[in-house]
Design an enzyme around this catalytic site. Sequence first.
Site, mmCIF file in Angstrom:
data_model
loop_
_atom_site.group_PDB
_atom_site.id
_atom_site.type_symbol
_atom_site.label_atom_id
_atom_site.label_comp_id
_atom_site.label_asym_id
_atom_site.label_seq_id
_atom_site.Cartn_x
_atom_site.Cartn_y
_atom_site.Cartn_z
ATOM 1 N N ASP A 140 0.828 -1.277 0.151
ATOM 2 C CA ASP A 140 0.088 -0.075 -0.044
ATOM 3 C C ASP A 140 0.723 1.310 -0.070
ATOM 4 O OD1 ASP A 140 -2.287 -1.743 0.070
ATOM 5 O OD2 ASP A 140 -1.948 -1.751 2.356
ATOM 6 N N HIS A 146 -4.126 -2.238 -6.052
ATOM 7 C CA HIS A 146 -3.504 -1.078 -6.848
ATOM 8 C C HIS A 146 -4.442 0.074 -7.267
ATOM 9 C CE1 HIS A 146 0.554 -3.672 -7.629
ATOM 10 N NE2 HIS A 146 0.073 -3.488 -6.323
HETATM 11 P P1 IMP Z 1 -2.358 -12.941 2.069
HETATM 12 O O1 IMP Z 1 -1.441 -12.576 1.348
HETATM 13 O O2 IMP Z 1 -3.924 -12.525 1.927
HETATM 14 O O3 IMP Z 1 -2.258 -14.261 2.862
HETATM 15 O O4 IMP Z 1 -2.433 -12.214 3.481
HETATM 16 C C1 IMP Z 1 -1.170 -12.141 4.286
HETATM 17 C C2 IMP Z 1 -0.864 -10.603 4.758
HETATM 18 O O5 IMP Z 1 -0.302 -9.970 3.905
HETATM 19 C C3 IMP Z 1 -2.060 -9.933 5.492
HETATM 20 O O6 IMP Z 1 -1.424 -9.413 6.745
HETATM 21 C C4 IMP Z 1 -2.257 -8.896 4.677
HETATM 22 O O7 IMP Z 1 -2.992 -7.763 5.368
HETATM 23 C C5 IMP Z 1 -1.274 -8.600 4.103
HETATM 24 N N1 IMP Z 1 -1.475 -8.186 2.510
HETATM 25 C C6 IMP Z 1 -1.499 -8.991 1.598
HETATM 26 N N2 IMP Z 1 -1.646 -8.345 0.443
HETATM 27 C C7 IMP Z 1 -1.568 -6.988 0.734
HETATM 28 C C8 IMP Z 1 -1.163 -5.917 -0.112
HETATM 29 O O8 IMP Z 1 -1.573 -5.886 -1.174
HETATM 30 N N3 IMP Z 1 -1.024 -4.617 0.806
HETATM 31 C C9 IMP Z 1 -1.092 -4.675 2.150
HETATM 32 N N4 IMP Z 1 -1.023 -5.638 2.736
HETATM 33 C C10 IMP Z 1 -1.391 -6.757 2.134
#
Ligand code: IMP
Length: 455
Positions: A18, A52
């Site tokens: 982000d 994004h």
């Molecule tokens: P997962 O990738 O869905 O398994 O999420 C794992 C961790 O990554 C979580 O804590 C999410 O908040 C973080 N996360 C996954 N994708 C993003 C992103 O695009 N931006 C910020 N945090 C992310």
Amino acid sequence: MINTRLNSISIVGGAFGDEGKGKVVDEICHTLIKRFDKVIVYRWNGGSNAGHTVETQSKKFVLHQIPSGALIEGAICILGKGMVIHPGDLVSELATIQANSDIKTDIMIDEMTPLALDTHRAFESSLKKKEGGGTGSTGRGIAPAYADIIFRHPLRMRDLLDKNWKEKFEKHYRLYKSLISGLGDDLKKIQVNSLSSGAVKVGNKTKFIKKISAQRDRIGKYIKNVYDMIKENWNSKVPFVFEGAQGVGLDSRWGVYPDVTASDPTPSGIFASTEGIVNPEAIEIRANVYKATYTSSVGKRILPTKMDEKLATRIREDANEYGATTKRPRDIYHIDLPALSYFAKVSMATHMVLTHLDISYPDTPIKVCTHYVNKRGQQIDYRPDQEFLNHALPVYETFRPWDGNKIKNSTNINDLSSSAKNYIKFLSKSLSLLPLMLTTGPKRESVINSNYLLF
Ligand code: IMP
């Protein structure tokens, strides 16, 4: 000695995702497309968990799986093998772009890219309910989809086109039904997230297959063997922009559990995703993106540099610090140089992009954590472990702020005050990264100096 491949750039989240990468990629593609006939935008990690945001003059697009380059005429977007793709969400994303823009998107999906399906989302949700097993996830089935690779039974994009596709997907459904029933749940009744219609039930096998059937009709034409095409173009002068998702601080090797994701957000993921064609060390510019005056994250991790809630709330409101995918309010930290420089090191970054330069208040000095000490006052490094970080004490240096409102949407480096310039120089020196670009607001055009040259 590895030769540099000119006209290649990777954009990586320097912190916890982000950071504003979508807009940065968008701007770089614009610049490149003016000088070259085409540009290849290659995404190598993550899936529907990413968000994004790109704001054009009239519209705001939140892209999840499709690279930001899709909003640029002449860009060829490749969804690489290192991603995991939810076909249903992809259909929705394509429909949104096609309904809201005149741009003809040129999209290719590597036939080897694994699928992240409703079954994976259901499994993640069931795990979470049971043992807190899926804690820290966005619920988009990302970890189970990557786990399928390790367990040697992934379904890949090309399976959608296989003549025996139905049997393959039925077998997959049966496997996940058994796994989930072992956790005490009924797959068909589990509600999972979907981009088009919010929470939906997975449904029985027939419904699952019916959905997949409709999705393969819509996206089949984008699924390609991209190996030769990537190799040929990489060996030419066509510019490549590698668009990362998430951030180095979310990498399962470099981040803090449970707030880590399963894919490789660093440039080393490009090596694997392109099956060794693109050596990341040959990429001309490896840029990490940071928010200029603070760091944000969601999840359970607690860095030693948490901001007091009053200032955090002000920033959260001014910079809309709510997750693009999950809408969760983000935690706000001071710039944490021990963590950020560690992330720069392990991701082999050469340059930095600073976003959100407009978030600075004339009445509030900018506090930067320059290093951590232990309770005996000895300097210690960042390490990716919450227990370790619980005992790290931040040491701060304070910098003169500038009036963020005055430079909001500025495109001119001369609008920056000496305090802003000094601050940028300090960060550049501390992180050992050359400044590449600055952004001053969410709009597409709010960028200072995108010509790869700064003071
Ligand atoms: P997962 O990738 O869905 O398994 O999420 C794992 C961790 O990554 C979580 O804590 C999410 O908040 C973080 N996360 C996954 N994708 C993003 C992103 O695009 N931006 C910020 N945090 C992310």
